[in-house]
Motif scaffolding. Structure first.
Motif, PDB file in Angstrom:
ATOM      1  N   LEU A  75      17.127 -14.171 -29.399  1.00 51.05           N
ATOM      2  CA  LEU A  75      16.278 -15.187 -28.791  1.00 51.05           C
ATOM      3  C   LEU A  75      17.034 -16.491 -28.595  1.00 51.05           C
ATOM      4  O   LEU A  75      17.901 -16.861 -29.408  1.00 51.05           O
ATOM      5  CB  LEU A  75      15.052 -15.428 -29.657  1.00 51.05           C
ATOM      6  CG  LEU A  75      14.076 -14.246 -29.802  1.00 51.05           C
ATOM      7  CD1 LEU A  75      12.888 -14.638 -30.670  1.00 51.05           C
ATOM      8  CD2 LEU A  75      13.596 -13.763 -28.434  1.00 51.05           C
TER       9      LEU A  75
ATOM     10  N   ARG B  33      15.299 -11.601 -32.671  1.00 53.95           N
ATOM     11  CA  ARG B  33      15.513 -10.853 -31.432  1.00 53.95           C
ATOM     12  C   ARG B  33      14.181 -10.452 -30.827  1.00 53.95           C
ATOM     13  O   ARG B  33      13.172 -10.342 -31.534  1.00 53.95           O
ATOM     14  CB  ARG B  33      16.360  -9.597 -31.703  1.00 53.95           C
ATOM     15  CG  ARG B  33      17.708  -9.879 -32.363  1.00 53.95           C
ATOM     16  CD  ARG B  33      18.414  -8.595 -32.750  1.00 53.95           C
ATOM     17  NE  ARG B  33      19.649  -8.832 -33.473  1.00 53.95           N
ATOM     18  CZ  ARG B  33      20.849  -8.940 -32.919  1.00 53.95           C
ATOM     19  NH1 ARG B  33      20.959  -8.808 -31.602  1.00 53.95           N
ATOM     20  NH2 ARG B  33      21.923  -9.157 -33.643  1.00 53.95           N
ATOM     21  N   ASP B  34      14.222 -10.200 -29.525  1.00 52.50           N
ATOM     22  CA  ASP B  34      12.997  -9.708 -28.902  1.00 52.50           C
ATOM     23  C   ASP B  34      12.934  -8.188 -29.051  1.00 52.50           C
ATOM     24  O   ASP B  34      13.839  -7.567 -29.605  1.00 52.50           O
ATOM     25  CB  ASP B  34      12.908 -10.130 -27.429  1.00 52.50           C
ATOM     26  CG  ASP B  34      14.030  -9.529 -26.576  1.00 52.50           C
ATOM     27  OD1 ASP B  34      14.658  -8.555 -27.032  1.00 52.50           O
ATOM     28  OD2 ASP B  34      14.271 -10.031 -25.465  1.00 52.50           O
ATOM     29  N   ASP B  35      11.896  -7.598 -28.550  1.00 58.60           N
ATOM     30  CA  ASP B  35      11.703  -6.161 -28.738  1.00 58.60           C
ATOM     31  C   ASP B  35      12.429  -5.323 -27.696  1.00 58.60           C
ATOM     32  O   ASP B  35      12.533  -4.101 -27.834  1.00 58.60           O
ATOM     33  CB  ASP B  35      10.205  -5.810 -28.699  1.00 58.60           C
ATOM     34  CG  ASP B  35       9.475  -6.432 -29.880  1.00 58.60           C
ATOM     35  OD1 ASP B  35      10.128  -6.623 -30.921  1.00 58.60           O
ATOM     36  OD2 ASP B  35       8.277  -6.739 -29.738  1.00 58.60           O
TER      37      ASP B  35
END
Length: 624
Positions: free
Chosen positions: A6, A100-102
């Motif tokens: 992110l 972190r994103d998915d």
């Protein structure tokens, strides 16, 4: 695959990673005023610092090579990392938990990244260190004890033991999550699936920031399948042998404070020096000391003007040590810092010296240093028979060229006096020869100090003009033309050079080119290879020697189309010059021998044999 980092995590890393701290792991920075720091640029070689860091802005810029950016850009550039790898490494250093994103991101690179390779080496080093304490490592512990190192010393330097079953390391690393590809790219495991260092005592090779990037290992068992007593990690994406120095992580702080680097020959020598109080000792890893190594030391010493920092070499006093000193001196202009030599009594290395005479003797060895060019000067003069007039002339001429190349002109007069005393001539005669050598150097000097002037299409030779004769000197015309034939017309020259060897080339650069040719398979092999010149050049990593190969490969041959007689003429003239030198030596021995002694008869027999060979060579020319 892990999700994308992110943006807020990237921003946090950028804010917490102080650029002066990160850059300071690679470059010694000094206050430049106005809130700026300055040091020698790590991205190009320079004598005067033009690399600036502004901590308040979190930026760096070099006014020499124009590299610049933030802390992330610096780390990406200097360590060859991807953006994601850099963020991960910095986050770990400054204690940021990355979010972190998915979603998944596409792979940014091919092959394992630097972070993964460094982590694999770290785990391997920990494994080796643990194995040193096992019953199977008793031979390794005995080896260390015999060298004067106890368990605490082994722990401090990270010394370990690679089990004789090389597959155990691979199994351990795979259990820790490393893939087969990562282990092979890292150079830890060979293509056969086992450790490259099995059954050996190991030393971790680290960068200045402490990252383990390779290993050195020493043979312990007679049944070791690898013949070399010492082996090192092969070249990998993170391990470049011409840039790594064993012990640099431990020496870093001392280099900044003492401005003195001590270059020794082996891992145990580094350990012995450090434990004796010489904490700036480093060693190359399976290669000679190069200008790239010198750059690393100068950056860490902050030796901006090349006048305050010292590089001291602890060469052995034997022939190999003398040869190594000459090689280093040939590249001395590239190091910029003053260079010295310290030779232990009886040729002992620092490790043996510590064992026999104690820590104080090692410190005294370093303090007893003397200038490198003085050491080389004595070796140069020592090559000649000073009982003969021509020997004294040759010694004076070569020694004068050496003295004329000394950068510190205030020392030239003193060394001229030393030269006169060594050779056995008066001071004025020595001074006159030095002046002539200086004059020759000035006529051939280019705009860049310390480099030989190149004629159009001719690159600089492998060593400065003061150290070796001009490549265009007429004395070496036959050598040059022969090499041009070998490189440009291997079909025409065929097997004509089968009897030619390195001793037939009196110019050291041309001799080195011939050795490249031989290493590439010789002209017979070259005749069938359309990439022959590239093949010869690929044998060396020395760019200047490679440039000489390129020049010889494009310079016109004196004959429009070399026929067999033209080739034979040059090969015979080359061999005949060698025989002439050998005949002169035989004559000299004959004159010095007792006519009633065996030495006289041996010299006479050799002289007759050499004369017959010379007549046979001349007959080949007349009958061809």
């Amino acid at each position: 695959m892990a999700g994308r980092i992110l943006e807020k995590s990237i921003t946090e890393v950028r804010e917490k990673a102080k650029i002066e701290d990160i850059v300071g792991e690679y470059v010694t920075l000094r206050n430049a005023g106005g809130g700026s720091l300055k040091g020698l640029c790590p991205f190009h070689d320079e004598k005067t610092p033009s690399f600036n860091v502004n901590p308040s802005r979190g930026f760096f810029h070099c006014f020499g090579c124009q590299e610049g950016g933030d802390v992330i850009a610096f780390l990406q550039k200097i360590d060859g990392l991807s953006f994601a790898e850099t963020i991960e490494r910095l986050a770990d250093k400054v204690g940021v938990q990355l979010q972190r994103d998915d979603g998944d991101t596409p792979q940014e690179r091919r092959g394992p990244g630097r972070g993964k390779l460094v982590e694999a080496h770290k785990v391997a080093q920990e494994y080796f260190a643990e194995q040193l304490m096992t019953p199977d490592a008793v031979v390794a512990r005995r080896f260390l004890a015999d060298k004067g190192f106890d368990q605490e010393a082994a722990r401090h330097f990270g010394v370990g033991f690679a089990p004789t079953n090389g597959r155990l390391l691979a199994q351990h690393l795979r259990a820790r999550g490393f893939s087969e590809e990562e282990l092979k790219v890292a150079g830890i495991v060979g293509s056969w699936g086992s450790s490259r260092f099995e059954g050996r005592v190991t030393w971790p090779i680290r960068e200045s920031n402490g990252d383990v990037i390779g290993f050195g290992a020493r043979k312990l068992f007679e049944g070791d399948r690898i013949a070399g007593k010492y082996i090192n990690t092969s070249e990998t994406p993170i391990y470049k042998k011409n840039q790594v120095l064993y012990g640099i992580d431990l020496a870093r702080k001392g280099l900044q404070l003492s401005q003195r680097a001590v270059v020794v020959e082996g891992y145990t020598d580094v350990m012995a020096c450090y434990l004796s109080g010489v904490t700036t000792a480093v060693a190359t890893c399976g290669t000679a000391f190069t200008s790239d190594h010198g750059k690393v030391l100068r950056r860490l010493m902050g030796d901006f003007k090349g006048s305050t920092g010292e590089i001291i070499f602890t060469f052995d006093g034997d022939a190999a040590g003398q040869a190594a000193a000459v090689k280093v001196f040939a590249a001395d202009d590239d190091f910029h810092s003053p260079t010295y030599v310290a030779v232990a009594p009886d040729g002992m290395d620092p490790c043996d010296l510590r064992l026999r005479q104690g820590d104080e003797a090692v410190r005294a060895l370093v303090d007893s240093r003397r200038p490198l060019y003085e050491f080389v000067l004595r070796n140069v003069v020592g090559k000649y028979d000073l009982d003969r007039a021509d020997g004294r002339v040759d010694a004076l001429r070569e020694g004068a060229a050496l003295v004329s190349s000394v950068r510190d002109r205030s020392k030239a007069a003193g060394f001229t006096r030393d030269l006169a005393g060594m050779v056995g001539v008066d001071m004025e005669q020595a001074a006159a020869e030095v002046r002539r050598a200086q004059s020759r150097g000035q006529r051939q000097q280019p705009a860049t100090p310390g480099r030989q002037q190149a004629t159009p299409g001719e690159p600089a030779p492998a060593a400065p003009v003061q150290r070796v004769p001009d490549l265009r000197d007429p004395r070496f015309a036959v050598e040059r033309e022969t090499l041009k034939l070998v490189l440009q017309h291997p079909i025409a020259i065929g097997r004509s050079t089968a009897e030619v060897g390195p001793a037939d080339f009196t110019h050291p650069v041309y001799r080195a080119v011939w050795e490249l040719v031989a290493a590439a398979g010789g002209s017979v092999e070259g005749a069938a290879d359309p990439q022959w010149v590239s093949r010869v050049r690929s044998v060396t990593a020395d760019d200047r020697l490679g440039q000489v190969v390129s020049a010889l490969a494009v310079e016109p041959i004196r004959a429009k189309e070399p026929d067999p007689s033209y080739v034979l003429e040059h090969v015979v003239r080359l061999r005949e010059a060698t025989l002439a030198r050998q005949i002169a030596d035989a004559h000299s021995r004959l004159q010095r021998s007792d006519p009633a002694g065996e030495a006289y008869l041996e010299a006479l027999g050799e002289l007759n044999r050499l004369e017959q060979q010379r007549r046979a060579l001349r007959d080949r020319i007349t009958t061809s």
